[in-house]
Scaffold this motif. Structure first.
Motif, PDB file in Angstrom:
ATOM      1  N   HIS A  52      16.480 -69.353  -3.957  1.00 22.26           N
ATOM      2  CA  HIS A  52      15.145 -68.751  -3.836  1.00 22.26           C
ATOM      3  C   HIS A  52      14.590 -68.301  -5.199  1.00 22.26           C
ATOM      4  O   HIS A  52      13.524 -68.768  -5.608  1.00 22.26           O
ATOM      5  N   HIS A  76      13.900 -61.307  -9.554  1.00 23.17           N
ATOM      6  CA  HIS A  76      12.955 -60.483  -8.790  1.00 23.17           C
ATOM      7  C   HIS A  76      13.538 -59.814  -7.548  1.00 23.17           C
ATOM      8  O   HIS A  76      13.013 -58.808  -7.090  1.00 23.17           O
ATOM      9  N   ASP A  77      14.615 -60.361  -6.996  1.00 23.35           N
ATOM     10  CA  ASP A  77      15.174 -59.739  -5.789  1.00 23.35           C
ATOM     11  C   ASP A  77      16.448 -58.924  -6.029  1.00 23.35           C
ATOM     12  O   ASP A  77      16.989 -58.345  -5.087  1.00 23.35           O
ATOM     13  N   ASP A 142       6.709 -66.284  -5.109  1.00 22.46           N
ATOM     14  CA  ASP A 142       7.658 -65.782  -4.118  1.00 22.46           C
ATOM     15  C   ASP A 142       7.192 -66.164  -2.708  1.00 22.46           C
ATOM     16  O   ASP A 142       7.936 -66.725  -1.902  1.00 22.46           O
TER      17      ASP A 142
HETATM   18 MN    MN Z   1      11.769 -63.126  -3.102  1.00 18.05          MN
END
Ligand code: MN
Length: 505
Positions: A52, A76-77, A142
């Motif tokens: 992802h 980002h996660d 995203d």
């Molecule tokens: Mn994400």
């Protein structure tokens, strides 16, 4: 939209291709940390979680954004989903990247459900854009990947995510001029929200491509010949197919009449500079007769979101019509990626540019409305007009009135009630007396003072009013007065003079 699974190698190859001397060490470090943090986790699609952030980073690198944004995309996660903290990121990657990740993380936390969630979502998005526009690019990347993998989600979640994308993300992308991403968001959501209609649109497009594909490629060849005969080098000419959701909305507008849609298949010509664009337009019109009323010069008059191109529809030899879209390379990149194209390679100094002033304004107003506790009541107004060049002003009681940019107290008065407009005598803006032709600003509190003995409005007001509504009402109310009649006649003469002048030049 099938999911493409990217490897780190794919990302690195793209970065080498799109960037001059990229900091590959930084990229690699961000990837290694993300991979370690997300290890042993799987998505509902069955792929490891790292696929992802890789997809998100890949998309950002396609947009050629600064390498910090790509690194932040990889990371980002991690703060939300793993035991890595913001401080860890700050120490290892510096303030800029850590702050980007933090902003994206904050954007994800939604407390509410239903309409309130919508409001919260909208507000957060605007706040994010206003503080650092790069966050919104990350959010789009995203969301796009999440939409591509939506098939693995439970039905209820599919619907919520698709709805949110269509109603919030896509319009914002559109307002920022990011047409490519807007189109992708719309089509991906459309497939889940109205599968039958989506299939219907797809079959129409397939049929048209079968029917006209050969013809269009013939036109493309002829166009390339014209260009090379006129020594116009390094142009690219290709066919483009209309997106499904965009086709759907246009068909609804034309009550299902497919024959009115000229741009289902269009030919796009991307050139070096503006001069070439006009030259090529002329060359095309020498070869093929233009359809009257279908020439649009968005170069001289760009669309409000900054879109620039020349559009023309022509009759070809066999009576078919085809639309051409002519633009420079730069216009093309802006049409696809909007403000992201201006943001390339930029680091720091992330305050929004002038075109983003409307977002800042809106954030201010939203704060104001929120304190007045009637945000929900104003939701519809915001939803509709956020995406145009509008201002929002208040009555002394706190009601919001929306007007076009440059709107005046008279426009405001008529927007409240015809009687208030007709009997309008003077105005206080933010507590001080002002002229009736003052240009209002978003957030102004406008208090109209009326004179109940007044018979009719001043016919001269028409000259400075910005809304059709106010002008119409003034015209109606002054038609019977002498001054109104004179103004009316004079305006007619002014117009006539202008058009004569126009014809003689
Ligand atoms: Mn994400």
């Amino acid at each position: 939209m099938p999911e493409i699974v990217y490897s780190y190698q794919d990302l690195e190859t793209l970065v080498k291709q799109n960037y001059k001397q990229p900091d590959l060490e930084l990229l690699q470090r961000a990837f290694e940390l993300a991979k370690r943090a997300h290890r042993d986790e799987y998505r509902l699609t069955g792929h490891p979680v790292i696929t992802h952030p890789l997809a998100v980073a890949y998309r950002l690198a396609q947009m050629k954004l600064h390498l910090h944004v790509i690194a932040a995309g990889l990371l980002h996660d991690v703060v939300e989903d793993t035991d890595i903290t913001l401080d860890d990121l700050r120490q290892q990657f510096g303030d800029d990247i850590a702050t980007l990740v933090d902003s994206v993380t904050k954007l994800k936390k939604m407390k509410y459900q239903g309409v309130e969630r919508y409001v919260e979502n909208m507000r957060k998005m605007f706040l994010a854009v206003a503080s650092d526009v790069r966050v919104i690019f990350m959010k789009f990347a995203d969301r796009l990947h999440n939409l591509q993998t939506l098939y693995a989600m439970p039905k209820k979640k599919q619907k919520r995510i698709a709805e949110e994308s269509l109603e919030i993300y896509a319009p914002i992308a559109g307002r920022l001029g990011m047409n490519e991403i807007k189109g992708e968001l719309e089509d991906a959501s459309f497939a889940y929200l109205d599968p039958k209609e989506y299939e219907h649109m797809r079959s129409i497009v397939e049929m048209k491509v079968r029917e006209k594909g050969v013809f269009v490629s013939h036109i493309i060849h002829q166009t390339e010949d014209i260009l090379s005969q006129n020594a116009i080098a390094s142009a690219s000419v290709y066919g483009r197919v209309k997106r499904l959701y965009s086709l759907h909305t246009k068909l609804v507008r034309y009550e299902g009449d497919l024959s009115k849609i000229y741009d289902l298949l269009a030919v796009r010509i991307v050139l070096q500079d503006v001069e070439e664009c006009y030259t090529v337009l002329g060359l095309l019109h020498q070869k093929w007769r233009p359809v009257p009323g279908r020439i649009k010069d968005y170069i001289a008059q760009p669309k409000p979101n900054g879109y620039q191109s020349l559009h023309t529809t022509v009759f070809t030899e066999n009576g078919e019509v085809v639309e051409f879209q002519i633009r420079t390379r730069e216009m093309h990149e802006i049409a696809e990626y909007g403000i992201a194209a201006h943001w390339r390679y930029k680091e720091g100094g992330n305050k929004p540019s002038k075109q983003l002033r409307w977002i800042e304004e809106l954030v201010g107003i939203q704060k104001e409305i929120e304190t007045k506790k009637d945000f929900l009541d104003q939701l519809e107004i915001l939803k509709i007009d956020v995406f145009k060049d509008r201002i929002f002003v208040f009555t002394p009681k706190g009601d919001v009135i929306e007007l076009p940019e440059g709107g005046t107290p008279v426009d405001f008065a008529y927007a409240i009630h015809t009687d208030i407009g007709n009997k309008c005598a003077s105005v206080k803006i933010n507590g001080s007396v002002a002229n009736l032709d003052t240009s209002l600003k978003s957030g102004d509190i406008v208090d109209i003072l009326t004179d109940k003995n007044r018979k009719a409005p001043n016919a001269d007001w028409i000259k400075f009013c910005k809304t059709r509504h106010a002008r119409q009402k003034i015209r109606d109310a002054t038609r019977h007065t002498v001054k109104g009649w004179i103004t009316h006649v004079m305006q007619g003469r002014e117009k006539a003079k202008k058009s004569v002048k126009h014809r003689s030049t």
